[in-house]
Motif scaffolding. Structure first.
Motif, PDB file in Angstrom:
ATOM      1  N   SER A  98       0.822  -1.205   0.000  1.00  0.00           N
ATOM      2  CA  SER A  98       0.000   0.000   0.000  1.00  0.00           C
ATOM      3  C   SER A  98       0.862   1.263   0.000  1.00  0.00           C
ATOM      4  O   SER A  98       0.556   2.236  -0.684  1.00  0.00           O
ATOM      5  CB  SER A  98      -0.931  -0.008   1.222  1.00  0.00           C
ATOM      6  OG  SER A  98      -1.740   1.143   1.243  1.00  0.00           O
ATOM      7  N   ALA A  99       1.975   1.232   0.757  1.00  0.00           N
ATOM      8  CA  ALA A  99       2.869   2.395   0.819  1.00  0.00           C
ATOM      9  C   ALA A  99       3.477   2.683  -0.551  1.00  0.00           C
ATOM     10  O   ALA A  99       3.545   3.842  -0.978  1.00  0.00           O
ATOM     11  CB  ALA A  99       3.964   2.153   1.855  1.00  0.00           C
ATOM     12  N   PHE A 100       3.919   1.629  -1.242  1.00  0.00           N
ATOM     13  CA  PHE A 100       4.534   1.831  -2.561  1.00  0.00           C
ATOM     14  C   PHE A 100       3.499   2.307  -3.585  1.00  0.00           C
ATOM     15  O   PHE A 100       3.751   3.261  -4.332  1.00  0.00           O
ATOM     16  CB  PHE A 100       5.186   0.533  -3.043  1.00  0.00           C
ATOM     17  CG  PHE A 100       6.600   0.359  -2.575  1.00  0.00           C
ATOM     18  CD1 PHE A 100       7.639   1.065  -3.165  1.00  0.00           C
ATOM     19  CD2 PHE A 100       6.899  -0.507  -1.535  1.00  0.00           C
ATOM     20  CE1 PHE A 100       8.945   0.922  -2.727  1.00  0.00           C
ATOM     21  CE2 PHE A 100       8.196  -0.666  -1.089  1.00  0.00           C
ATOM     22  CZ  PHE A 100       9.229   0.050  -1.685  1.00  0.00           C
ATOM     23  N   THR A 101       2.338   1.640  -3.652  1.00  0.00           N
ATOM     24  CA  THR A 101       1.343   1.996  -4.664  1.00  0.00           C
ATOM     25  C   THR A 101       0.764   3.389  -4.424  1.00  0.00           C
ATOM     26  O   THR A 101       0.363   4.062  -5.367  1.00  0.00           O
ATOM     27  CB  THR A 101       0.208   0.970  -4.676  1.00  0.00           C
ATOM     28  OG1 THR A 101      -0.382   0.886  -3.361  1.00  0.00           O
ATOM     29  CG2 THR A 101       0.708  -0.395  -5.078  1.00  0.00           C
ATOM     30  N   THR A 102       0.727   3.827  -3.173  1.00  0.00           N
ATOM     31  CA  THR A 102       0.155   5.137  -2.874  1.00  0.00           C
ATOM     32  C   THR A 102       1.160   6.256  -3.093  1.00  0.00           C
ATOM     33  O   THR A 102       0.857   7.252  -3.766  1.00  0.00           O
ATOM     34  CB  THR A 102      -0.334   5.175  -1.409  1.00  0.00           C
ATOM     35  OG1 THR A 102      -1.278   4.130  -1.202  1.00  0.00           O
ATOM     36  CG2 THR A 102      -0.988   6.507  -1.103  1.00  0.00           C
ATOM     37  N   SER A 103       2.354   6.117  -2.548  1.00  0.00           N
ATOM     38  CA  SER A 103       3.303   7.234  -2.567  1.00  0.00           C
ATOM     39  C   SER A 103       3.959   7.447  -3.927  1.00  0.00           C
ATOM     40  O   SER A 103       4.375   8.565  -4.236  1.00  0.00           O
ATOM     41  CB  SER A 103       4.385   7.002  -1.506  1.00  0.00           C
ATOM     42  OG  SER A 103       5.126   5.827  -1.772  1.00  0.00           O
ATOM     43  N   PHE A 104       4.062   6.396  -4.756  1.00  0.00           N
ATOM     44  CA  PHE A 104       4.720   6.543  -6.056  1.00  0.00           C
ATOM     45  C   PHE A 104       3.736   6.792  -7.190  1.00  0.00           C
ATOM     46  O   PHE A 104       4.115   6.721  -8.361  1.00  0.00           O
ATOM     47  CB  PHE A 104       5.565   5.300  -6.361  1.00  0.00           C
ATOM     48  CG  PHE A 104       6.860   5.255  -5.596  1.00  0.00           C
ATOM     49  CD1 PHE A 104       7.965   5.970  -6.022  1.00  0.00           C
ATOM     50  CD2 PHE A 104       6.954   4.511  -4.428  1.00  0.00           C
ATOM     51  CE1 PHE A 104       9.154   5.926  -5.308  1.00  0.00           C
ATOM     52  CE2 PHE A 104       8.142   4.463  -3.712  1.00  0.00           C
ATOM     53  CZ  PHE A 104       9.246   5.181  -4.151  1.00  0.00           C
ATOM     54  N   GLN A 105       2.476   7.081  -6.868  1.00  0.00           N
ATOM     55  CA  GLN A 105       1.494   7.372  -7.912  1.00  0.00           C
ATOM     56  C   GLN A 105       1.903   8.593  -8.726  1.00  0.00           C
ATOM     57  O   GLN A 105       1.789   8.606  -9.957  1.00  0.00           O
ATOM     58  CB  GLN A 105       0.114   7.605  -7.288  1.00  0.00           C
ATOM     59  CG  GLN A 105      -0.580   6.346  -6.844  1.00  0.00           C
ATOM     60  CD  GLN A 105      -1.926   6.641  -6.204  1.00  0.00           C
ATOM     61  OE1 GLN A 105      -2.282   7.797  -5.980  1.00  0.00           O
ATOM     62  NE2 GLN A 105      -2.670   5.601  -5.889  1.00  0.00           N
ATOM     63  N   GLY A 106       2.370   9.644  -8.050  1.00  0.00           N
ATOM     64  CA  GLY A 106       2.767  10.856  -8.759  1.00  0.00           C
ATOM     65  C   GLY A 106       3.884  10.592  -9.749  1.00  0.00           C
ATOM     66  O   GLY A 106       3.888  11.137 -10.868  1.00  0.00           O
TER      67      GLY A 106
END
Length: 415
Positions: free
Chosen positions: A346-354
């Motif tokens: 969840s941390a990777f998919t959320t924070s690297f969206q930009g």
């Protein structure tokens, strides 16, 4: 039983009275005659304890970071007095055991992933905005929508970094639960909703351009601008009003960071946005196949290369954006072996969206790449041309002087 509400003066007073009443009814006698008298330390009530032993009590639930399943302890010295901390010389209860250090460490690592991902994404988004804003030739309806999407991501990532630094990183701010951190929570989620609103605008724009060929793009962009920035405000107003007026004190503690049933007011529009985008893309695929198979002519013909590039980027992004909300029903219970894996994904998919948005819509955009290459060639060759021109001018000047004055005489200075 320890309450989970936020401690205040009334709470302290009530608990102290309850503790005194409890201790007065349980006067213990010890063989040695030495014992530490029961006391209330501000959080927990400690019973009469024999000298040279320790009293234990369940850790308080209201304290951020404490695990209620663990135990605090208070040591009674051999002389029958409660242990005093060497630094303050005041009686001290040991609550350090209330923190699960292993759990604390991996959660800290997850927070670092969030901060790193949001920082990288913010840099990528700002660079994308600079590139799209610099090249005037890129100005069109599709690029305008891209830039608004990037702007919402830039604001959202900045606010998340602020949240992790000023709220998550400071337990006192969470404990005090002041109005400022609640406002930050609301503004942050407004821009979070705007991200998905603009992703829906991306999908709707592509669908409209391909399906309704005669629509005015200028008018379409104006409507999308209004939807992308105003619709999230109404959703957030509903969420803030419902939670602020109807939420219990327990639900509204800790800067509203805990999930409650009111969180569904935010999750539902995001999931709806993703479903609508998937429907748009399915119809776009159908229309593209029809146009690619149709013969060239005024009524048929393949769609433009730019539309195909934008479609591929959107097709890749839609399954990624909002993945953490799709996986919410499958979130493991606290303490489950899969909880760590879930939180890291969840941390990777959320924070690297930009970063993903900037890469697919800007850095891999053929138009942007062509403009950057053209600018580089223009700058490089114009610099060489100026250098060669300067050198040629100097050579020509020397030749002219030679023709006019003849070869220089040894020892004579030519001006």
């Amino acid at each position: 039983m320890v309450t989970t509400d936020e401690p205040n003066q009334e709470w302290f007073h009530q608990k102290e009275l309850e503790c005194q009443d409890k201790l007065s009814k349980t006067n213990a006698t010890f063989e040695a005659g030495r014992f530490c008298r029961g006391t209330f330390d501000g959080w927990l009530c400690w019973p009469d304890t024999p000298a040279g032993t320790s009293a234990q009590a369940s850790c308080p639930e209201f304290k951020v970071g404490f695990d209620p399943s663990r135990f605090a302890h208070k040591d009674c010295s051999p002389d029958g007095s409660w242990f005093r901390h060497p630094d303050t010389n005041k009686t001290w209860s040991n609550y350090t055991t209330c923190i699960n250090l292993d759990d604390f460490e991996w959660r800290r690592q997850v927070n670092l992933i969030y901060e790193f991902g949001y920082s990288i994404s913010l840099l990528a988004i700002l660079l994308s905005l600079a590139l799209l804003g610099y090249f005037r030739s890129l100005k069109c309806a599709r690029i305008t929508i891209h830039m608004n999407l990037f702007a919402s991501f830039a604001a959202n990532n900045s606010l998340w970094l602020l949240w992790y630094r000023m709220v998550i990183g400071d337990p006192d701010v969470i404990q005090q639960n002041e109005t400022g951190c609640v406002i930050l929570h609301l503004v942050l989620h407004y821009f979070l909703l705007s991200n998905y609103a603009w992703m829906l605008c991306e999908g709707f724009y592509l669908h409209t351009v391909l399906v309704s060929a005669f629509i005015s793009e200028h008018r379409l962009v104006k409507w999308l601008m209004a939807f992308g920035w105003i619709a999230p405000a109404f959703i957030l107003l509903s969420y803030g009003t419902s939670r602020g007026l109807r939420g219990t004190e327990k639900q509204n503690m800790h800067c509203w960071m805990n999930e409650t049933p009111y969180t569904n007011i935010l999750v539902a529009p995001v999931c709806l946005s993703m479903m609508m985008n998937l429907l748009f893309l399915c119809n776009i695929v159908r229309v593209l196949f029809m146009k690619l198979r149709a013969p060239a002519g005024p009524q048929g013909g393949a769609p433009s290369r730019n539309i195909l590039q934008a479609f591929r980027a959107t097709l890749l992004l839609v399954p990624l954006l909002g993945m953490q909300y799709v996986l919410t029903p499958f979130k493991p219970e606290p303490g489950h072996p899969w909880e760590i894996v879930y939180e890291i994904v969840s941390a990777f998919t959320t924070s690297f969206q930009g970063l993903c948005v900037a890469t697919l819509f800007c850095f891999f955009n053929g138009e942007v790449i062509a403009q950057v290459k053209r600018k580089y060639r223009t700058f490089f060759f114009s610099s060489r041309a100026r250098s060669n021109s300067y050198t040629a001018t100097q050579v020509s000047t020397h030749k002219l002087q030679f023709v006019r004055n003849g070869p220089p005489v040894p020892g004579e200075e030519k001006v």
